[in-house]
Write a protein that holds these residues in place. Sequence first.
Motif, PDB file in Angstrom:
ATOM      1  N   THR A 130       0.835  -1.191   0.000  1.00 26.06           N
ATOM      2  CA  THR A 130       0.000   0.000   0.000  1.00 26.06           C
ATOM      3  C   THR A 130       0.878   1.251   0.000  1.00 26.06           C
ATOM      4  O   THR A 130       1.956   1.269   0.601  1.00 26.06           O
ATOM      5  CB  THR A 130      -0.959   0.048   1.205  1.00 26.06           C
ATOM      6  OG1 THR A 130      -0.199   0.035   2.403  1.00 26.06           O
ATOM      7  CG2 THR A 130      -1.907  -1.123   1.191  1.00 26.06           C
ATOM      8  N   GLU A 186      -1.519  -5.400  -5.478  1.00 27.96           N
ATOM      9  CA  GLU A 186      -1.655  -6.774  -4.998  1.00 27.96           C
ATOM     10  C   GLU A 186      -1.092  -7.735  -6.025  1.00 27.96           C
ATOM     11  O   GLU A 186      -1.532  -7.740  -7.177  1.00 27.96           O
ATOM     12  CB  GLU A 186      -3.118  -7.114  -4.738  1.00 27.96           C
ATOM     13  CG  GLU A 186      -3.322  -8.523  -4.243  1.00 27.96           C
ATOM     14  CD  GLU A 186      -4.778  -8.855  -3.956  1.00 27.96           C
ATOM     15  OE1 GLU A 186      -5.024 -10.014  -3.560  1.00 27.96           O
ATOM     16  OE2 GLU A 186      -5.654  -7.994  -4.121  1.00 27.96           O
ATOM     17  N   GLY A 243      -2.967   3.759   1.867  1.00 26.24           N
ATOM     18  CA  GLY A 243      -3.984   2.875   1.299  1.00 26.24           C
ATOM     19  C   GLY A 243      -4.712   3.442   0.099  1.00 26.24           C
ATOM     20  O   GLY A 243      -5.572   2.770  -0.461  1.00 26.24           O
ATOM     21  N   LYS A 297      -3.083   0.649  -3.920  1.00 22.45           N
ATOM     22  CA  LYS A 297      -2.804  -0.719  -3.487  1.00 22.45           C
ATOM     23  C   LYS A 297      -2.289  -1.507  -4.684  1.00 22.45           C
ATOM     24  O   LYS A 297      -2.855  -1.430  -5.771  1.00 22.45           O
ATOM     25  CB  LYS A 297      -4.064  -1.393  -2.944  1.00 22.45           C
ATOM     26  CG  LYS A 297      -4.589  -0.751  -1.691  1.00 22.45           C
ATOM     27  CD  LYS A 297      -5.866  -1.414  -1.224  1.00 22.45           C
ATOM     28  CE  LYS A 297      -6.431  -0.643  -0.044  1.00 22.45           C
ATOM     29  NZ  LYS A 297      -7.765  -1.078   0.315  1.00 22.45           N
TER      30      LYS A 297
END
Length: 142
Positions: A6, A15, A10, A13
């Motif tokens: 992050t 992933e 946040g 992000k």
Amino acid sequence: MGQIKTLFNGRVKIETLSSIISPVGQKIEGPARLLLEKGELTKIYDGEEPVKYIAYVEFIPGKIRGGHYHDRQEYFYIIRGEMEFELIDVDTKVAESAIVKEGDLIFLSSKIAHRIKTIKAGHAIEFSKNRFQLEDSTAYPF
């Protein structure tokens, strides 16, 4: 769920999606790369809110994409390649960068300026829960 990095508390992000080999009979929660005998099937979004914009993006070495921000959220799923995402929070002027590659799912909040430098040629899917509007892209100096 894969590893998540992050940035900007946040607001961004990244992933790296989990790769699941032959998931027959497994319950798959959230985004994941399913490596099937027939080829890869990647689940990048399975939510309640509709996706209203989907685009294919090509990344060519030596070329830079972006250099703007939006008043909407957006996602990128990197199918192939490697890129450097340069990011600036438009409100605070804080800058960060991240290297992304095949299998990464990137979420950008609104007002995160982004510029993407291609390291290794590739392809991505860009999508948003908001419709595309050309006037929603505001140029930003990097």
